[in-house]
Design a protein around this motif. Structure first.
Motif, PDB file in Angstrom:
ATOM      1  N   VAL A 473       0.843  -1.201   0.000  1.00 31.00           N
ATOM      2  CA  VAL A 473       0.000   0.000   0.000  1.00 31.00           C
ATOM      3  C   VAL A 473       0.878   1.251   0.000  1.00 31.00           C
ATOM      4  N   LYS A 474       1.931   1.236   0.828  1.00 39.18           N
ATOM      5  CA  LYS A 474       2.860   2.371   0.863  1.00 39.18           C
ATOM      6  C   LYS A 474       3.494   2.582  -0.524  1.00 39.18           C
ATOM      7  N   ALA A 475       3.916   1.505  -1.153  1.00 43.31           N
ATOM      8  CA  ALA A 475       4.518   1.615  -2.486  1.00 43.31           C
ATOM      9  C   ALA A 475       3.532   2.176  -3.491  1.00 43.31           C
ATOM     10  N   ASP A 476       2.249   1.822  -3.346  1.00 48.00           N
ATOM     11  CA  ASP A 476       1.234   2.348  -4.255  1.00 48.00           C
ATOM     12  C   ASP A 476       1.109   3.862  -4.104  1.00 48.00           C
ATOM     13  N   PHE A 477       1.170   4.355  -2.872  1.00 49.03           N
ATOM     14  CA  PHE A 477       1.159   5.807  -2.663  1.00 49.03           C
ATOM     15  C   PHE A 477       2.388   6.450  -3.299  1.00 49.03           C
ATOM     16  N   GLU A 478       3.555   5.842  -3.128  1.00 47.69           N
ATOM     17  CA  GLU A 478       4.785   6.418  -3.669  1.00 47.69           C
ATOM     18  C   GLU A 478       4.765   6.458  -5.189  1.00 47.69           C
ATOM     19  N   GLU A 479       4.058   5.507  -5.813  1.00 50.17           N
ATOM     20  CA  GLU A 479       3.909   5.527  -7.265  1.00 50.17           C
ATOM     21  C   GLU A 479       2.851   6.519  -7.731  1.00 50.17           C
ATOM     22  N   THR A 480       1.899   6.814  -6.843  1.00 47.89           N
ATOM     23  CA  THR A 480       0.787   7.694  -7.214  1.00 47.89           C
ATOM     24  C   THR A 480       1.128   9.168  -7.037  1.00 47.89           C
ATOM     25  N   PHE A 481       1.880   9.507  -6.012  1.00 45.84           N
ATOM     26  CA  PHE A 481       2.213  10.917  -5.762  1.00 45.84           C
ATOM     27  C   PHE A 481       2.827  11.613  -6.985  1.00 45.84           C
ATOM     28  N   PRO A 482       3.771  10.988  -7.707  1.00 46.61           N
ATOM     29  CA  PRO A 482       4.388  11.678  -8.849  1.00 46.61           C
ATOM     30  C   PRO A 482       3.421  12.022  -9.980  1.00 46.61           C
ATOM     31  N   VAL A 483       2.288  11.315 -10.099  1.00 49.91           N
ATOM     32  CA  VAL A 483       1.330  11.633 -11.157  1.00 49.91           C
ATOM     33  C   VAL A 483       0.197  12.514 -10.631  1.00 49.91           C
ATOM     34  N   CYS A 484       0.392  13.055  -9.444  1.00 49.99           N
ATOM     35  CA  CYS A 484      -0.578  13.979  -8.854  1.00 49.99           C
ATOM     36  C   CYS A 484      -0.050  15.408  -8.915  1.00 49.99           C
ATOM     37  N   CYS A 485      -0.950  16.337  -8.798  1.00 50.07           N
ATOM     38  CA  CYS A 485      -0.585  17.752  -8.686  1.00 50.07           C
ATOM     39  C   CYS A 485      -0.827  18.193  -7.254  1.00 50.07           C
ATOM     40  N   GLU A 486       0.237  18.590  -6.558  1.00 46.25           N
ATOM     41  CA  GLU A 486       0.059  19.064  -5.185  1.00 46.25           C
ATOM     42  C   GLU A 486      -0.517  20.480  -5.233  1.00 46.25           C
ATOM     43  N   VAL A 487      -1.662  20.682  -4.589  1.00 45.87           N
ATOM     44  CA  VAL A 487      -2.357  21.967  -4.630  1.00 45.87           C
ATOM     45  C   VAL A 487      -2.286  22.685  -3.288  1.00 45.87           C
ATOM     46  N   THR A 488      -1.391  22.209  -2.417  1.00 42.88           N
ATOM     47  CA  THR A 488      -1.291  22.771  -1.068  1.00 42.88           C
ATOM     48  C   THR A 488      -1.046  24.278  -1.099  1.00 42.88           C
ATOM     49  N   LYS A 489      -0.046  24.730  -1.856  1.00 49.45           N
ATOM     50  CA  LYS A 489       0.293  26.153  -1.879  1.00 49.45           C
ATOM     51  C   LYS A 489      -0.834  26.988  -2.467  1.00 49.45           C
ATOM     52  N   GLU A 490      -1.515  26.431  -3.459  1.00 55.06           N
ATOM     53  CA  GLU A 490      -2.611  27.154  -4.103  1.00 55.06           C
ATOM     54  C   GLU A 490      -3.704  27.519  -3.106  1.00 55.06           C
ATOM     55  N   TYR A 491      -3.954  26.632  -2.141  1.00 54.96           N
ATOM     56  CA  TYR A 491      -5.030  26.873  -1.190  1.00 54.96           C
ATOM     57  C   TYR A 491      -4.543  27.511   0.111  1.00 54.96           C
ATOM     58  N   GLN A 492      -3.247  27.834   0.183  1.00 55.08           N
ATOM     59  CA  GLN A 492      -2.738  28.595   1.318  1.00 55.08           C
ATOM     60  C   GLN A 492      -3.007  30.083   1.159  1.00 55.08           C
ATOM     61  N   SER A 493      -3.152  30.509  -0.100  1.00 50.04           N
ATOM     62  CA  SER A 493      -3.399  31.925  -0.367  1.00 50.04           C
ATOM     63  C   SER A 493      -4.859  32.258  -0.122  1.00 50.04           C
ATOM     64  N   GLY A 494      -5.151  33.547   0.002  1.00 47.78           N
ATOM     65  CA  GLY A 494      -6.507  33.978   0.301  1.00 47.78           C
ATOM     66  C   GLY A 494      -7.470  33.741  -0.849  1.00 47.78           C
TER      67      GLY A 494
END
Length: 513
Positions: A473-494
């Protein structure tokens, strides 16, 4: 293999529309009647206001989730007639008493078959007391034991999971149980059906159970007749009817296959084309599942028997379906399949997730197609980050339900403000419901991180500790993260005032969707 043609199998969406219109007419009639009664007499108007106040006070003191109570309270206070009418029809748990009693009678018998082996819990406590406490909770409030002598295989793709299922189905000797939220009478199911028909000819008992709402856009009402014509026992859970009925809101969202009580499968995928990327309505569909072999399958069998007999009680004895299978597991791990019911008032699915977060030391990762969480869950995720835990959540990049997608995104800002990292799966729709924590524990199952899964649906999952599947399961997450777009910074702004207002409105009514 015989190729089955798609003939005149019509979608039952028309039936759903008809039912919706009938229910709406009944609802409008009740509302108009109550409004006219209030206008007819000052006394009746005063009485309805007092009733609304009493109902609001009762809701306030109920041991329900605060975020679930507040929309009802605000709606009743703002529009007493409308709010009171809707609550009495859709929010009042008393109207499910009949179905609750039916489940209690079935569970009273099955609970005797689900006895916790104290030697197993003793060995688990010696390894990790916090994990043993989680298993204790699952058994005490979910009535499902933790097992050893079970091997677990994780499938990072639904296509791999269904291929393994077909192989095990072909080896069935005694019985096959299949319970799914959605079944589509199309290519994804046709090969399975051919296997099931062949097993019936060999003398194997085959049962199939599906949810009416989950399958209503995929199969016609004659599906049961055609299955039974092939010798396959088939039932539908909670059929949609054109009458106001609170229990219609509770759906069977479980996905379970059991072969001979020896092998069991569960996970996020249903038996429909899109789950195996035979069609692509929302880009690439990502789903996962697990295969259990050994003692822990006993719980999956009991889950199926519970739902099968809730539809219609026909089994006089369960003993023939609950054999103690002779099996020697290859690895030493702990496995706790568990189920969650909306009828017992105990949110087992949510609490299993929150207990994992509470005990996280280094990291905890989630995937969920819908992110509509309670204040309690929101706070636990934030507190974990404050302790130094790496908390990440993956949601879809392409939505299947646009309104729910907007509500999901409305939760991002509050989470990232507390340090939670949010990723969106860019290839398409991620439907997997799984969690992994600290390379020690993982869950895989049917439970979304939304109100419908956590409070309204019948669900199931598998809690794993010390299994090689946790690493998978951990390996599946590690393979999935690279094909995702992290939107954390986008939603830190107002956000704009208009967007914040719109999201507040969506969030207010999220528990009612």
């Amino acid at each position: 293999m015989r190729t089955e043609e798609r003939t005149s199998v019509k979608n039952s969406v028309g039936r759903l529309i008809f039912v919706g219109i009938c229910v709406l007419i009944q609802l409008v009639w009740i509302l108009v009647l109550m409004v006219r009664l209030n206008l007819y007499s000052t006394g009746i108007s005063l009485a309805s206001s007092l009733i609304a106040l009493v109902v609001v006070l009762r809701i306030y003191v109920m041991p329900e989730n605060t975020a679930y109570k507040m929309p009802w309270i605000m709606l009743i206070m703002a529009l007493p007639v409308l709010g009171l009418s809707l609550y009495l029809m859709f929010g009042h748990s008393g109207v499910t008493k009949g179905m609750r009693r039916r489940f209690e009678r079935i569970d009273a018998v099955l609970d005797e078959k689900l006895v916790q082996d104290t030697e197993v819990t003793g060995r688990l406590a010696a390894k990790d007391l916090a994990i043993a406490n989680q298993a204790h909770y699952i058994y005490r409030y979910g009535r499902y034991p933790v097992y050893q002598n079970t091997d677990v295989v994780f499938y990072g793709e639904a296509s791999d999971g269904i291929a393994a299922q077909k192989e095990e189905l072909r080896s069935a000797k005694h019985f096959i149980f299949m319970e799914y939220h959605a079944i589509e009478d199309a290519e994804s199911f046709w090969e399975l059906k051919e296997i099931l028909v062949q097993k019936v000819k060999e003398g194997v008992e085959v049962r199939v159970l599906y949810d009416d709402v989950g399958s209503i856009g995929f199969i016609n009402r004659d599906f049961i007749g055609r299955m039974e014509g092939e010798g396959i026992a088939c039932r539908v859970f909670n059929p949609v009817i054109p009458i106001l009925n609170i229990f219609m809101n509770h759906r069977d969202h479980r996905k379970i296959t059991v072969v001979d009580g020896r092998v069991g499968f569960t996970g996020g995928y249903n038996l429909a084309n899109e789950y195996f990327n035979l069609t692509h309505p929302y880009g690439y569909w990502k789903d996962t599942g697990v295969k259990l072999t050994g003692d822990a399958v006993h719980s999956l069998t009991c889950m199926f028997l519970e739902m099968w007999n809730a539809v219609k009680k026909t089994d006089e004895s369960y003993d023939g379906y609950l054999p103690r299978v002779s099996y020697q597991a290859k690895e030493d791990c702990f496995v706790a399949p568990y189920a969650d019911s909306p009828l017992d008032g105990e949110p087992v699915g949510e609490n299993v997730y929150m207990n994992i977060v509470k005990n996280a030391k280094r990291y905890v990762y989630f995937t969920t197609p819908y992110l509509i969480i309670s204040d309690e869950m929101n706070r636990e995720l934030g507190e974990a980050v404050k302790r130094g835990v790496d908390v990440r959540i993956i949601t879809p990049g392409i939505p299947d339900k646009k309104l729910v997608y907007r509500i999901t995104r409305s939760y991002y800002a509050g989470l990232v403000r507390n340090g939670v990292r949010i990723y969106e799966y860019t290839p398409g729709f991620i439907h997997a419901k799984q969690c992994v924590c600290d390379d020690e524990v993982a869950t895989v199952g049917t439970i979304n991180m939304d109100y419908r899964s956590l409070y309204l649906h019948f669900e199931n999952g598998v809690y794993l500790y010390g299994s090689s599947a946790v690493g998978a399961v951990k390996a599946d997450f590690e393979e999935t993260f690279p094909v995702c777009c992290e939107v954390t910074k986008e939603y830190q702004s107002g956000r704009s005032a208009a967007l914040r207002l719109w999201q507040c409105i969506l969030r207010l009514f999220a528990p009612l969707l």
